[in-house]
Write a protein that holds these residues in place. Structure first.
Motif, PDB file in Angstrom:
ATOM      1  N   GLY A 197      35.913  33.237  39.723  1.00 45.33           N
ATOM      2  CA  GLY A 197      37.317  33.480  39.363  1.00 45.33           C
ATOM      3  C   GLY A 197      37.611  34.524  40.514  1.00 45.33           C
ATOM      4  N   GLN A 198      39.067  34.569  40.728  1.00 39.29           N
ATOM      5  CA  GLN A 198      39.239  35.576  41.712  1.00 39.29           C
ATOM      6  C   GLN A 198      39.376  37.189  41.127  1.00 39.29           C
ATOM      7  OE1 GLN A 198      43.380  34.545  42.633  1.00 39.29           O
ATOM      8  NE2 GLN A 198      42.662  33.096  44.213  1.00 39.29           N
ATOM      9  N   SER A 199      39.164  38.169  42.391  1.00 36.66           N
ATOM     10  CA  SER A 199      39.097  39.407  41.893  1.00 36.66           C
ATOM     11  C   SER A 199      40.263  39.638  40.746  1.00 36.66           C
ATOM     12  CB  SER A 199      39.216  40.201  43.123  1.00 36.66           C
ATOM     13  OG  SER A 199      39.286  41.552  42.683  1.00 36.66           O
ATOM     14  N   GLY A 200      40.114  40.356  39.767  1.00 36.87           N
ATOM     15  CA  GLY A 200      41.133  40.754  38.704  1.00 36.87           C
ATOM     16  C   GLY A 200      41.225  39.359  37.831  1.00 36.87           C
ATOM     17  N   SER A 201      40.594  38.480  38.093  1.00 40.46           N
ATOM     18  CA  SER A 201      40.735  37.414  36.812  1.00 40.46           C
ATOM     19  C   SER A 201      40.138  37.675  35.482  1.00 40.46           C
ATOM     20  CB  SER A 201      40.151  36.014  37.692  1.00 40.46           C
ATOM     21  OG  SER A 201      38.909  36.259  37.542  1.00 40.46           O
ATOM     22  N   GLY A 202      39.419  38.638  35.234  1.00 40.88           N
ATOM     23  CA  GLY A 202      38.829  38.844  34.061  1.00 40.88           C
ATOM     24  C   GLY A 202      37.397  38.738  34.012  1.00 40.88           C
ATOM     25  N   LYS A 203      36.629  38.478  34.970  1.00 42.28           N
ATOM     26  CA  LYS A 203      35.343  38.107  34.952  1.00 42.28           C
ATOM     27  C   LYS A 203      34.251  39.120  34.310  1.00 42.28           C
ATOM     28  CE  LYS A 203      34.786  37.694  39.524  1.00 42.28           C
ATOM     29  NZ  LYS A 203      36.184  37.843  39.922  1.00 42.28           N
ATOM     30  N   SER A 204      34.689  40.436  34.874  1.00 44.74           N
ATOM     31  CA  SER A 204      33.845  41.652  34.228  1.00 44.74           C
ATOM     32  C   SER A 204      33.898  41.717  32.870  1.00 44.74           C
ATOM     33  CB  SER A 204      34.064  42.913  34.884  1.00 44.74           C
ATOM     34  OG  SER A 204      33.503  42.580  36.181  1.00 44.74           O
ATOM     35  N   THR A 205      35.487  41.746  32.599  1.00 44.27           N
ATOM     36  CA  THR A 205      36.054  41.767  31.166  1.00 44.27           C
ATOM     37  C   THR A 205      35.052  40.873  30.347  1.00 44.27           C
ATOM     38  OG1 THR A 205      38.131  42.520  31.776  1.00 44.27           O
ATOM     39  CG2 THR A 205      37.923  41.797  29.671  1.00 44.27           C
ATOM     40  N   LEU A 206      35.217  39.627  30.701  1.00 43.32           N
ATOM     41  CA  LEU A 206      34.336  38.422  29.968  1.00 43.32           C
ATOM     42  C   LEU A 206      32.861  38.693  29.807  1.00 43.32           C
ATOM     43  CD1 LEU A 206      34.283  35.596  28.647  1.00 43.32           C
ATOM     44  CD2 LEU A 206      34.153  34.935  31.027  1.00 43.32           C
ATOM     45  N   GLY A 262      50.885  46.749  28.456  1.00 42.41           N
ATOM     46  CA  GLY A 262      49.462  45.991  28.219  1.00 42.41           C
ATOM     47  C   GLY A 262      49.223  45.145  29.390  1.00 42.41           C
ATOM     48  N   VAL A 263      47.978  44.988  29.464  1.00 41.23           N
ATOM     49  CA  VAL A 263      47.564  44.078  30.615  1.00 41.23           C
ATOM     50  C   VAL A 263      46.859  42.909  29.878  1.00 41.23           C
ATOM     51  CG1 VAL A 263      46.222  43.828  33.067  1.00 41.23           C
ATOM     52  CG2 VAL A 263      47.391  46.077  32.230  1.00 41.23           C
ATOM     53  N   PRO A 264      47.425  41.876  29.753  1.00 35.35           N
ATOM     54  CA  PRO A 264      46.647  40.626  29.302  1.00 35.35           C
ATOM     55  C   PRO A 264      45.729  40.041  30.307  1.00 35.35           C
ATOM     56  CG  PRO A 264      48.812  40.045  29.789  1.00 35.35           C
ATOM     57  CD  PRO A 264      48.815  41.448  30.152  1.00 35.35           C
ATOM     58  N   VAL A 265      44.508  39.900  29.729  1.00 42.32           N
ATOM     59  CA  VAL A 265      43.576  39.577  30.641  1.00 42.32           C
ATOM     60  C   VAL A 265      42.885  38.189  30.318  1.00 42.32           C
ATOM     61  CG1 VAL A 265      41.090  40.336  31.856  1.00 42.32           C
ATOM     62  CG2 VAL A 265      42.855  41.886  31.384  1.00 42.32           C
ATOM     63  N   LEU A 266      42.399  38.143  29.251  1.00 46.82           N
ATOM     64  CA  LEU A 266      41.776  36.990  28.519  1.00 46.82           C
ATOM     65  C   LEU A 266      42.605  36.402  27.449  1.00 46.82           C
ATOM     66  CD1 LEU A 266      37.989  37.930  28.200  1.00 46.82           C
ATOM     67  CD2 LEU A 266      39.157  37.237  30.297  1.00 46.82           C
ATOM     68  N   THR A 300      43.475  42.190  26.012  1.00 46.52           N
ATOM     69  CA  THR A 300      44.767  42.818  26.558  1.00 46.52           C
ATOM     70  C   THR A 300      44.312  44.250  26.559  1.00 46.52           C
ATOM     71  OG1 THR A 300      46.329  41.425  25.852  1.00 46.52           O
ATOM     72  CG2 THR A 300      47.117  43.547  26.397  1.00 46.52           C
ATOM     73  N   TYR A 301      44.387  44.923  27.903  1.00 46.77           N
ATOM     74  CA  TYR A 301      44.209  46.442  27.860  1.00 46.77           C
ATOM     75  C   TYR A 301      45.363  47.128  27.756  1.00 46.77           C
ATOM     76  CZ  TYR A 301      39.323  45.327  30.019  1.00 46.77           C
ATOM     77  OH  TYR A 301      38.277  44.877  30.635  1.00 46.77           O
ATOM     78  N   ARG A 302      45.302  48.251  27.142  1.00 43.87           N
ATOM     79  CA  ARG A 302      46.681  48.878  26.498  1.00 43.87           C
ATOM     80  C   ARG A 302      46.721  50.169  27.271  1.00 43.87           C
ATOM     81  NH1 ARG A 302      49.475  45.454  23.798  1.00 43.87           N
ATOM     82  NH2 ARG A 302      48.350  43.901  22.643  1.00 43.87           N
TER      83      ARG A 302
HETATM   84  P1  ADP Z   1      37.098  40.977  37.753  1.00 43.78           P
HETATM   85  O1  ADP Z   1      36.012  41.321  37.280  1.00 43.78           O
HETATM   86  O2  ADP Z   1      37.293  39.281  37.693  1.00 43.78           O
HETATM   87  O3  ADP Z   1      37.584  41.289  39.087  1.00 43.78           O
HETATM   88  P2  ADP Z   1      37.963  42.528  35.527  1.00 43.78           P
HETATM   89  O4  ADP Z   1      37.821  41.935  34.139  1.00 43.78           O
HETATM   90  O5  ADP Z   1      37.401  43.830  36.071  1.00 43.78           O
HETATM   91  O6  ADP Z   1      38.197  41.433  36.740  1.00 43.78           O
HETATM   92  O7  ADP Z   1      39.592  43.013  35.497  1.00 43.78           O
HETATM   93  C1  ADP Z   1      40.566  42.209  35.067  1.00 43.78           C
HETATM   94  C2  ADP Z   1      42.265  42.710  34.786  1.00 43.78           C
HETATM   95  O8  ADP Z   1      42.090  43.747  34.036  1.00 43.78           O
HETATM   96  C3  ADP Z   1      42.526  43.431  36.257  1.00 43.78           C
HETATM   97  O9  ADP Z   1      43.842  43.648  36.396  1.00 43.78           O
HETATM   98  C4  ADP Z   1      42.060  45.092  36.031  1.00 43.78           C
HETATM   99  O10 ADP Z   1      42.950  46.049  36.590  1.00 43.78           O
HETATM  100  C5  ADP Z   1      42.413  45.068  34.516  1.00 43.78           C
HETATM  101  N1  ADP Z   1      41.384  46.254  33.728  1.00 43.78           N
HETATM  102  C6  ADP Z   1      40.195  45.988  33.893  1.00 43.78           C
HETATM  103  N2  ADP Z   1      39.654  47.043  33.071  1.00 43.78           N
HETATM  104  C7  ADP Z   1      40.659  47.722  32.582  1.00 43.78           C
HETATM  105  C8  ADP Z   1      40.760  48.832  31.904  1.00 43.78           C
HETATM  106  N3  ADP Z   1      39.762  49.625  31.159  1.00 43.78           N
HETATM  107  N4  ADP Z   1      42.126  49.390  31.719  1.00 43.78           N
HETATM  108  C9  ADP Z   1      43.190  48.685  31.916  1.00 43.78           C
HETATM  109  N5  ADP Z   1      43.062  47.523  32.961  1.00 43.78           N
HETATM  110  C10 ADP Z   1      41.720  47.208  33.034  1.00 43.78           C
END
Ligand code: ADP
Ligand code: MG
Length: 255
Positions: free
Chosen positions: A60-69, A39-43, A32-34
């Motif tokens: 996954g769609q844009s914003g689904s958390g692929k880069s985060t993962l 808080g933005v729960p992602v994974l 979760t990004y805080r």
């Molecule tokens: P994807 O790569 O699938 O497009 P991301 O992993 O980049 O998705 O982002 C997933 C969600 O997390 C999005 O809603 C994005 O706005 C949010 N997010 C990504 N990085 C951060 C961050 N450093 N701080 C807060 N929110 C973030």
């Protein structure tokens, strides 16, 4: 050629990847990004097992958390909970220096925007991981060997003639191929690719995907690629879908 009989099919060994040991395991990852109270729960409990020699696409769609993962898999960031294991060893909780070594030597990464150093030539960009790894004195001692490997890698990606060119003198497709060569400098076991064709037109994107496929097939490189595009994901051996913070099996072959 006659089509195989049922007996033929039953007697065939399993494809290597089905019996190969896991190279990378993500278990119950939460992130979760805080920002202040928000808080933005992602994974929210992501599981993924990648076997040696596989080419897996995470779609996954844009914003689904692929880069985060991908950042968690490559130890660029840490999960709130859950584990990432590489070759059986936990890596999500390594200290910063250990994570740097892992990324420098064992896990290659490429990104949508290439992240080349603009002031360095293609060859210098490719050599950068070795300079970081060995330090000045040790690097200078091995300079000839290391340089040769960098040149071979640029030849491997079809850019042997562009060694001295700076990124600004290259097309997007060429820059991504330099980034791929750089990611292979330390002979990594695993390549993590974040939308590697996202900034490219179809032709250049196809070249990059073809190259990743060849490296996977010919050099047994294990690849995890994230993308929002089903057509691009279809180039992998196996596709899994990230949605609502979790990995969902997609298609009959998905684990
Ligand atoms: P994807 O790569 O699938 O497009 P991301 O992993 O980049 O998705 O982002 C997933 C969600 O997390 C999005 O809603 C994005 O706005 C949010 N997010 C990504 N990085 C951060 C961050 N450093 N701080 C807060 N929110 C973030
Ligand atoms: Mg992304």
């Amino acid at each position: 050629m006659a089509s195989p009989t049922l007996a033929d099919l039953l007697s065939q060994p399993e494809p290597p990847s089905a019996s190969a040991p896991p190279l990378l395991v993500a278990e119950d990852l939460f992130k979760t990004y805080r920002k202040g109270p928000v808080g933005v729960p992602v994974l929210q409990g992501v599981n993924l097992t990648v076997r040696q020699g596989e080419f897996v696409a995470v779609i996954g769609q844009s914003g689904s958390g692929k880069s985060t993962l991908l950042h968690l898999l490559g130890t660029l960031d840490r999960p709130d909970s859950g584990e990432v294991r590489f070759e059986g060893n936990r890596i999500d909780n390594l200290p910063a220096a250990g994570r740097d070594i892992l990324r420098n030597r064992h896990i290659g990464m490429i990104f949508q925007a290439y992240h080349l150093m603009p002031e360095l030539s293609a060859l210098e960009n490719v050599l950068a991981p070795a300079m970081i790894r060995f330090g000045v004195m040790s690097y200078l001692k091995r300079r000839r060997q290391i340089r040769r490997r960098g040149e071979e890698l640029l030849e491997r990606v079809g850019l042997g003639h562009r060694c001295r060119h700076k990124p600004r003198e290259m097309s997007g497709g060429e820059m991504q191929r330099v980034a791929i060569a750089r990611s292979l400098m330390s002979c990594p076991r695993l390549l993590l690719a974040d939308e590697p064709t996202g900034n490219l037109d179809r032709e250049n994107g196809d070249e990059v995907l073809k190259l990743l496929g060849e490296l996977h097939r010919d050099e047994q490189l294990t690849v995890v690629m994230v993308t929002h595009d089903p057509q691009i994901a279809a180039r992998a051996d196996r596709t899994v879908t990230l949605a609502s913070g979790k990995m969902q099996a997609a298609g009959a072959q998905a684990a």
